[in-house]
Structure formats: C-alpha cells, structure tokens
Write a protein that holds these residues in place. Sequence first.
Motif, PDB file in Angstrom:
ATOM      1  N   PRO A 215     -41.260  47.549  -3.765  1.00  0.00           N
ATOM      2  CA  PRO A 215     -42.434  48.420  -3.615  1.00  0.00           C
ATOM      3  C   PRO A 215     -42.471  49.085  -2.247  1.00  0.00           C
ATOM      4  N   VAL A 216     -42.979  50.293  -2.240  1.00  0.00           N
ATOM      5  CA  VAL A 216     -43.081  51.085  -1.004  1.00  0.00           C
ATOM      6  C   VAL A 216     -44.483  51.661  -0.927  1.00  0.00           C
ATOM      7  N   LEU A 217     -45.119  51.560   0.233  1.00  0.00           N
ATOM      8  CA  LEU A 217     -46.440  52.124   0.477  1.00  0.00           C
ATOM      9  C   LEU A 217     -46.358  53.070   1.658  1.00  0.00           C
ATOM     10  N   MET A 218     -46.616  54.366   1.396  1.00  0.00           N
ATOM     11  CA  MET A 218     -46.561  55.389   2.439  1.00  0.00           C
ATOM     12  C   MET A 218     -45.198  55.389   3.131  1.00  0.00           C
ATOM     13  N   GLY A 219     -44.146  55.189   2.341  1.00  0.00           N
ATOM     14  CA  GLY A 219     -42.798  55.198   2.873  1.00  0.00           C
ATOM     15  C   GLY A 219     -42.376  53.920   3.568  1.00  0.00           C
ATOM     16  N   ILE A 220     -43.258  52.912   3.580  1.00  0.00           N
ATOM     17  CA  ILE A 220     -42.954  51.651   4.265  1.00  0.00           C
ATOM     18  C   ILE A 220     -42.640  50.595   3.205  1.00  0.00           C
ATOM     19  N   PRO A 221     -41.451  49.979   3.217  1.00  0.00           N
ATOM     20  CA  PRO A 221     -41.136  48.922   2.246  1.00  0.00           C
ATOM     21  C   PRO A 221     -42.058  47.720   2.423  1.00  0.00           C
ATOM     22  N   LEU A 222     -42.541  47.194   1.303  1.00  0.00           N
ATOM     23  CA  LEU A 222     -43.440  46.048   1.335  1.00  0.00           C
ATOM     24  C   LEU A 222     -42.716  44.726   1.125  1.00  0.00           C
TER      25      LEU A 222
ATOM     26  N   PHE B  55     -44.763  41.705  -7.057  1.00  0.00           N
ATOM     27  CA  PHE B  55     -43.320  41.927  -6.941  1.00  0.00           C
ATOM     28  C   PHE B  55     -42.659  40.597  -6.628  1.00  0.00           C
ATOM     29  N   THR B  56     -41.546  40.314  -7.301  1.00  0.00           N
ATOM     30  CA  THR B  56     -40.818  39.065  -7.097  1.00  0.00           C
ATOM     31  C   THR B  56     -39.586  39.317  -6.238  1.00  0.00           C
ATOM     32  N   PRO B  57     -39.594  38.941  -4.967  1.00  0.00           N
ATOM     33  CA  PRO B  57     -38.416  39.190  -4.113  1.00  0.00           C
ATOM     34  C   PRO B  57     -37.158  38.497  -4.601  1.00  0.00           C
ATOM     35  N   THR B  58     -37.312  37.351  -5.287  1.00  0.00           N
ATOM     36  CA  THR B  58     -36.133  36.596  -5.708  1.00  0.00           C
ATOM     37  C   THR B  58     -35.445  37.215  -6.924  1.00  0.00           C
ATOM     38  N   THR B  59     -35.935  38.333  -7.430  1.00  0.00           N
ATOM     39  CA  THR B  59     -35.179  39.071  -8.450  1.00  0.00           C
ATOM     40  C   THR B  59     -34.166  40.012  -7.810  1.00  0.00           C
ATOM     41  N   GLN B  60     -34.135  40.061  -6.475  1.00  0.00           N
ATOM     42  CA  GLN B  60     -33.186  40.894  -5.758  1.00  0.00           C
ATOM     43  C   GLN B  60     -31.967  40.049  -5.375  1.00  0.00           C
TER      44      GLN B  60
ATOM     45  N   LEU C 196     -43.882  42.060   3.526  1.00  0.00           N
ATOM     46  CA  LEU C 196     -45.151  41.431   3.145  1.00  0.00           C
ATOM     47  C   LEU C 196     -44.944  40.412   2.033  1.00  0.00           C
ATOM     48  N   ALA C 197     -44.080  40.760   1.065  1.00  0.00           N
ATOM     49  CA  ALA C 197     -43.810  39.840  -0.043  1.00  0.00           C
ATOM     50  C   ALA C 197     -43.119  38.574   0.438  1.00  0.00           C
ATOM     51  N   LEU C 198     -42.347  38.662   1.527  1.00  0.00           N
ATOM     52  CA  LEU C 198     -41.644  37.496   2.056  1.00  0.00           C
ATOM     53  C   LEU C 198     -42.531  36.626   2.938  1.00  0.00           C
ATOM     54  N   THR C 199     -43.505  37.224   3.614  1.00  0.00           N
ATOM     55  CA  THR C 199     -44.357  36.453   4.521  1.00  0.00           C
ATOM     56  C   THR C 199     -45.592  35.893   3.841  1.00  0.00           C
ATOM     57  N   LEU C 200     -46.019  36.485   2.721  1.00  0.00           N
ATOM     58  CA  LEU C 200     -47.232  36.013   2.058  1.00  0.00           C
ATOM     59  C   LEU C 200     -47.147  34.562   1.596  1.00  0.00           C
ATOM     60  N   PRO C 201     -46.018  34.106   1.024  1.00  0.00           N
ATOM     61  CA  PRO C 201     -45.991  32.700   0.574  1.00  0.00           C
ATOM     62  C   PRO C 201     -46.324  31.689   1.649  1.00  0.00           C
ATOM     63  N   TRP C 202     -45.864  31.935   2.879  1.00  0.00           N
ATOM     64  CA  TRP C 202     -46.140  30.963   3.943  1.00  0.00           C
ATOM     65  C   TRP C 202     -47.628  30.877   4.249  1.00  0.00           C
ATOM     66  N   ALA C 203     -48.359  31.966   4.064  1.00  0.00           N
ATOM     67  CA  ALA C 203     -49.793  31.955   4.342  1.00  0.00           C
ATOM     68  C   ALA C 203     -50.585  31.187   3.292  1.00  0.00           C
TER      69      ALA C 203
ATOM     70  N   MET D 155     -39.538  25.231  -1.194  1.00  0.00           N
ATOM     71  CA  MET D 155     -40.952  25.609  -1.265  1.00  0.00           C
ATOM     72  C   MET D 155     -41.114  27.119  -1.184  1.00  0.00           C
ATOM     73  N   PHE D 156     -40.295  27.744  -0.365  1.00  0.00           N
ATOM     74  CA  PHE D 156     -40.349  29.199  -0.218  1.00  0.00           C
ATOM     75  C   PHE D 156     -39.967  29.889  -1.521  1.00  0.00           C
ATOM     76  N   ILE D 157     -38.878  29.435  -2.153  1.00  0.00           N
ATOM     77  CA  ILE D 157     -38.422  30.051  -3.400  1.00  0.00           C
ATOM     78  C   ILE D 157     -39.431  29.799  -4.523  1.00  0.00           C
ATOM     79  N   ILE D 158     -39.959  28.586  -4.609  1.00  0.00           N
ATOM     80  CA  ILE D 158     -40.944  28.278  -5.651  1.00  0.00           C
ATOM     81  C   ILE D 158     -42.165  29.174  -5.524  1.00  0.00           C
ATOM     82  N   THR D 159     -42.659  29.332  -4.301  1.00  0.00           N
ATOM     83  CA  THR D 159     -43.862  30.145  -4.109  1.00  0.00           C
ATOM     84  C   THR D 159     -43.611  31.602  -4.459  1.00  0.00           C
ATOM     85  N   MET D 160     -42.468  32.150  -4.054  1.00  0.00           N
ATOM     86  CA  MET D 160     -42.162  33.537  -4.397  1.00  0.00           C
ATOM     87  C   MET D 160     -41.990  33.707  -5.900  1.00  0.00           C
ATOM     88  N   ASN D 161     -41.350  32.732  -6.555  1.00  0.00           N
ATOM     89  CA  ASN D 161     -41.176  32.823  -8.007  1.00  0.00           C
ATOM     90  C   ASN D 161     -42.504  32.796  -8.745  1.00  0.00           C
TER      91      ASN D 161
END
Length: 227
Positions: free
Chosen positions: A12-19, A93-98, A22-29, A78-84
């Motif tokens: 995903p991209v918002l205003m030309g900025i890849p998100l 968006f699921t980063p682990t599909t990349q 954000l998808a990678l840092t959100l699970p830790w929060a 834990m990181f992979i489980i949370t992203m999945n």
Amino acid sequence: MTLSFFDQFMSPVLMGIPLMFLALTLPWALFAKPSPRVLNSRMVALQTWSIMGFVKQIFQPLSTPAHKWAMILTSVMMFIITMNLLGLLPYTFTPTTQLSLNLGLAVPLWLATVILGMRNQPTHALGHLLPEGTPPLLIPLLIIIETISLFIRPLALGVRLTANLTAGHLLIQLISTAAFTLISIMPTVAFLTGLLLFLLTFLEVAVAMIQAYVFVLLLSLYLQENV
C-alpha cells in the motif's frame, strides 16, 4: 473497473509514501507490556505463558549453546504470528505475503547458523556435504547436491511462508466473491458459501500461527546441526 485478485498483495502507498514500514512496526505496538504491579493483566499473563511454552517446546531438545538464540527466535515467531493475524482483518495488508520480506528474515538467520557451525566445528559442518562411506565415483556429485540443498534452505523457508499465506488469502477472496455474487441469485447457496468462508477463516488463523511456528522450528533444526 475489475480489479485483479492479486491486487491485495501490492504494497500500500499513501500520497506516494509506502506504508510497508507502518505495517512492520504496528505489530510491536500491540504486544502487552508488563507493569510494575504485583499481578499482571490477563493479556500479559497469556502472552508470557505462550512465550514460555514456545521456548520450552523449541529449545528443550537443543544443546546449551543454542539456548542463546531463544530471544531472537522467539521475537521472530511472535513478529510473524502478529503480522499474519493482522493480515486476516478487512482492509489490511499482510507483509509476510511478500517474498522479499520473508527472504529478508530467512537468509540472515540461516547464514548466521552456517557461520556459527563453520566457526565452532568446521569439520562437522563440512561433513554434512559428504556422507560417510560414499563411493569415490559419487563424491563430486554428492558434494554438489548437498551444497545445493544447503543453499536452498533459506529459499524454501521464504517460499513456504509466502505460498501458504498467499494461497489462503486468495481462497478467502475467491469464496467471498462467489458468496456476494450468489446472494441475489441463490440465497441458500450463498449462505452455505458464507458458512464455508467462516470456517475457512478459522483455518487461516491456525495456518497463520502454524506457519510462524514451522518457520522458527526449521531455523532451530538448522541451528541444532551447527552447535
């Protein structure tokens, strides 16, 4: 305009900025943090119980030098489980599909186990490339085959995780599209299709957790060969 089923896997991209960041840092929060109180919350207790059970399950058969990897492998799982699991929510968006991300996790960890084995016990590490008692004529061929199998390990780790999650997401989208299409034509069939989608979602939750566990379990097996 008809969208492709594979559009859901585009970063995903918002205003030309890849998100992706954000998808990678959100699970830790989202992880529950221990408090200074005597009794922790139910979420912290459940999280601690799960992590301790995982560490015991993975590292009990390993030798003592491998226990130093407990923190990093637990964090990766834990990181992979949370992203999945977050990827199963609507409009996410699921980063682990990349494949690039999965290889970025698999290659450094696999390479670290190989370097560890070459540094601590080079004879034993190189001995895996040639089984004992091999006929002289087969030695060059077996060395090539074992070397290829060694270097294909991180690729297998990344492709396995990517393929399982991608197949599950595609199947969910296909069944949901069929349910929405049939709801005005054959409501009974649409209801049964929706029920199937509901059950498939539970299956995908299990797959999301199992694939993260398998990813780390295989890494622990590679580590066991080199310690």
